[in-house]
Motif scaffolding. Structure first.
Motif, PDB file in Angstrom:
ATOM      1  N   GLU A 187       0.813  -1.195   0.019  1.00  0.00           N
ATOM      2  CA  GLU A 187      -0.082  -0.036  -0.055  1.00  0.00           C
ATOM      3  C   GLU A 187       0.822   1.143   0.086  1.00  0.00           C
ATOM      4  O   GLU A 187       0.576   2.298  -0.713  1.00  0.00           O
ATOM      5  N   ASN A 188       1.994   1.366   0.809  1.00  0.00           N
ATOM      6  CA  ASN A 188       2.794   2.284   0.962  1.00  0.00           C
ATOM      7  C   ASN A 188       4.307   2.095   1.021  1.00  0.00           C
ATOM      8  O   ASN A 188       4.693   1.026   1.427  1.00  0.00           O
ATOM      9  N   SER A 224      -0.880   7.090  -0.520  1.00  0.00           N
ATOM     10  CA  SER A 224      -0.122   6.041  -0.849  1.00  0.00           C
ATOM     11  C   SER A 224       0.165   5.894  -2.197  1.00  0.00           C
ATOM     12  O   SER A 224       1.292   5.266  -2.455  1.00  0.00           O
ATOM     13  N   ASN A 226      -6.283   5.413  -0.922  1.00  0.00           N
ATOM     14  CA  ASN A 226      -4.965   5.822  -1.543  1.00  0.00           C
ATOM     15  C   ASN A 226      -4.542   7.171  -1.842  1.00  0.00           C
ATOM     16  O   ASN A 226      -3.483   7.491  -1.593  1.00  0.00           O
TER      17      ASN A 226
END
Length: 433
Positions: A235-236, A302, A297
């Motif tokens: 995700e990140n 993200s 997001n």
């Protein structure tokens, strides 16, 4: 003989992925349609002019004027204990977890709080037209009991699981590898396959589970037929670096889950923002799915999800709101944000692809397309009635629309919970505006 239910309005449902079938062949639309339901299942859907004469004289017809009936929306990634921290001032993912998420989840140790939270959460899902969701609980078994209790009462098709988290989290939110396995097993025995409920083995994400816990999660995933596995992936960028440091022997983030046999059919990985071509090919080859969570997001910074890459490799993709990291329960609003995410990358998201992602695509991602996603005979009668005059602006804009595609795009772009007039699960009304 069971009583037939009849619902009349414009009808729209997906038949195939527009990326494969083309827009024209991806859906069926009836400007004046009739949806027939019996025993909670779709009996038939088609033009009202053709189906009305076939109905017995004693069957009442509910007529929704200025409305569109479509299949219930499917949310492939959402955290119900985070409902109380939705719309919290955002930072990056890892800081957001520590500042907002973990304190909110700690409150679910109290069964009364869990019950209240489950009621609010399910009410919000239904108010937004979502009839099926893949749901994170907390580390507390009572969080799952509370959620499934509400879902069972309403006869919803829902998937949920207790979070597994035995390290790198506050002490009041950790279990152990063994207790997580034992508690999950008890919940599976209690809820999996009961009514329309399904259980998901739920390691939060690789950094908060030890190798021992991930190994037992993989063991559990294989022990019961039809189980799901639900977690986060790439995700990140800070999260990805953390995984590299914690699992230096693994070649990448996805390989951690693969090593512990936490992939395959009914394995759903949330986000997948930063995946290379090789990882996408491996996801597709295993039959795993990705949940595209556009509002989250963007909100947490993200990154931008690459749908074209997923399509190129044949990865199953569903749509997720990711509440509370996301900003709305509304799949209409999520689709509006998804359009912007893809526009920023030079990709397009047609209205019919949007419909697919929120309905049949989500069902395919969850391996539930034999039950959900459109109005083919025998499928669950989970559907939503959308009010085409919900707001003065929507009414005015739709009266200018020159095609179904234009009308659908405007409804997605301008729509939110106000558009949802009524929500049905297994043919029963479970929300009425």
């Amino acid at each position: 003989m069971s009583q037939i239910q009849a619902f009349r309005a414009a009808l729209l449902h997906s038949l195939a992925d527009p990326a494969e079938a083309g827009n024209a062949d991806s859906h069926a639309y009836f400007d004046d349609g009739l949806l027939l339901v019996r025993d909670g299942k779709v009996l038939q859907a088609g033009p009202a002019a053709e189906l009305l004469p076939t109905l017995p004289a004693d069957v009442p017809v509910r007529h929704f004027a200025d409305a569109l009936i479509c299949p219930g929306f499917i949310d492939t990634h959402i955290h119900y204990p985070q409902t109380g921290v939705i719309a919290s001032y955002g930072t990056q993912l890892l800081d957001w977890l520590n500042t907002y998420t973990f304190p909110a989840e700690a409150r679910f140790a109290d069964p009364r709080h869990a019950s209240e939270g489950a009621e609010v959460f399910v009410r919000e899902l239904l108010r937004n037209g979502t009839t099926t969701a893949l749901v994170f609980g907390t580390v507390h078994p009572q969080s799952v009991d509370a959620f499934f209790t509400v879902a069972e009462r309403l006869d919803l098709r829902m998937i949920a699981g207790k979070v597994l988290m035995d390290r790198n989290a506050p002490d009041n939110l950790t279990d152990s590898a063994e207790s997580g396995y034992t508690q999950s097993k008890a919940l599976i025995e209690r809820w999996h396959g009961k009514g329309r409920l399904h259980y998901a083995v739920t390691p939060r994400f690789a950094p908060t589970s030890s190798p021992e816990q991930l190994a037992l999660a993989g063991k559990l995933f294989a022990e019961y037929p039809g189980l799901y596995m639900h977690t986060h992936l790439s995700e990140n960028r800070g999260e990805i670096d953390w995984v590299k440091a914690l699992f230096p022997e693994r070649r990448d983030y996805l390989d951690v889950y693969e090593h512990y046999q936490l992939n395959g059919p009914r394995a759903v990985f949330a986000h997948g923002v930063h995946l290379c071509d090789d990882q996408c090919a491996r996801l597709a080859g295993s039959g795993s799915a990705i949940a595209f969570c556009p509002t989250s997001n963007l909100f947490l910074g993200s990154g931008l999800f690459d749908l074209a890459k997923m399509e190129r490799h044949g990865v199953r993709v569903g749509l997720g709101t990711d509440v509370g990291g996301g900003t709305s329960f509304s799949q209409l609003q999520s689709l509006g944000e998804a359009y912007k995410v893809l526009q920023l990358q030079g990709q397009s998201l047609t209205p019919f692809k949007s419909l697919y992602l929120a309905t049949l695509g989500g069902a395919k991602a969850l391996y539930l397309d034999q039950h959900l996603g459109n109005f083919l005979p025998g499928k669950d009668a989970d559907f939503v009635v959308l009010d085409l005059k919900a707001t003065p602006l929507i009414d005015y804009r739709l009266r200018q629309a020159r095609s179904l595609e234009e009308k659908l795009f405007a409804l997605i772009t301008l729509g939110d919970d106000r558009v949802v007039q009524e929500t049905f699960a297994a043919g029963n009304s479970v929300h009425r505006r």
